[in-house]
Write an enzyme that holds these catalytic residues in place. Sequence first.
Site, PDB file in Angstrom:
ATOM      1  CE1 TYR A  40      -3.527   2.560   0.899  1.00 31.90           C
ATOM      2  CE2 TYR A  40      -2.040   3.542   1.705  1.00 31.90           C
ATOM      3  CZ  TYR A  40      -3.302   3.542   1.373  1.00 31.90           C
ATOM      4  OH  TYR A  40      -4.240   4.875   1.279  1.00 31.90           O
ATOM      5  CD  GLU A  64      -5.752   4.655  -1.683  1.00 34.06           C
ATOM      6  OE1 GLU A  64      -6.607   4.650  -0.022  1.00 34.06           O
ATOM      7  OE2 GLU A  64      -6.821   3.665  -2.254  1.00 34.06           O
TER       8      GLU A  64
END
Length: 386
Positions: free
Chosen positions: A108, A196
């Site tokens: 992530y 993101e």
Amino acid sequence: MNIHEYQAKEILSTYGIPVPRGRVALTSDQVERAAKELGGHCVVKAQIYAGGRGKAGGVKVVHHPEQAQDLGKELFGKRLVTPQTGPEGLKVRRILVEEAVEVAREFYLSITLDRNSSRYCLIASAEGGVDIEEVAKRSPEKILMFTIDPALGLRPYQARKLAISLGLTGSICEDCVTLMLNLYRVCQEKDCVLVEINPLVVTRAGWLLAMDAKTSFDDNAIFRHHEYPDMMDYSQLDTLEINAGKYDLSYIKLSGNIGCMVNGAGLAMATLDVLAEYGGQPANFLDVGGGATREKVAEAFKIILEDADARGVFVNIFGGIMRCDVIALGIIEAAGEVNCTLPIVVRMDGSQVEEGKRLLAESGLNVQSADNLGDGAAKIVAMLRQ
Ligand code: GDP
Ligand code: MN
């Protein structure tokens, strides 16, 4: 302002961040053609303004172009419901077809604005993939975070430290450093509030790749980027929010049954709090701002009435700059136009308040005037209970 994954990936790609080869499709035939061009073994990805698509059936691996086409037929026009969309879901109008990638590891990585420190914040985790919210809840120590000093920018040694903490070594570690520095450039130059990449993957072949991408731009910076308005996909927005935008009104949809018209964001928050205190649930709130005209108030009121969840309307306006008689006339005009029979409570104060109350009382509408915020909240809650 949000954009789709495929648009975010186009931007990342221009900043040297590797993304899978892909094509965006608007019909299931285009999905088939794209899958053929990409070699058949593909990932078909519904493009909506929300994440969590994988678990909702919006991201699937296929092995033949015909299979991709069938999936396209199934997805186009469907309302995809994910934990991020709300129960009504979002309609699929565009599909991204990408070459399938063999994944070795998933990470992530994001940069977002930290409102407490007023700085960009780099967030990374070796536990990337679909359940980052769960990781954050269950084992917050697995989320690495770092605020970026705006004067210094992101320094390579800081990015390297983070990459090493993710367990990366050698050339992939250096590639990850470059990627983080580029991601920071995207944030700054594109005025993002969020970029993101989840998952950022290391492929079996040993490359870094941004497999998913989400980007939100700062609404206050749209004027600096003339291409942004055209990038917006209105099919993904609430129609009432779009209408409100046209009249420069701020409309926010909520989950209760009382429509709220207020002036000023602070008064809006106070109104929602006091309503809750009296057991009321707002269906929405609409901020008409200062100095609104009678036409603007009428539009605002109509937008509130168009919300099918609104069983009653609570107007809470402090007429400092705005005159209460103007507000009353706007309400009467709008309510008359759409034959409104819903209970309405109006709490106004300030300039021309007596005249405003008189106009409302003589309007023939199902309306009560309130003297203060608590009185108004109690009255609308009582009227709805009847
Ligand atoms: P999200 O669920 O909306 O965040 O959509 P993602 O684009 O992140 O896709 C969900 C998941 O599908 C990813 O976390 C991956 O595990 C998986 N996935 C997506 N594309 C590929 C691919 O090309 N190969 C493999 N093996 N998995 C993929
Ligand atoms: Mn994802």
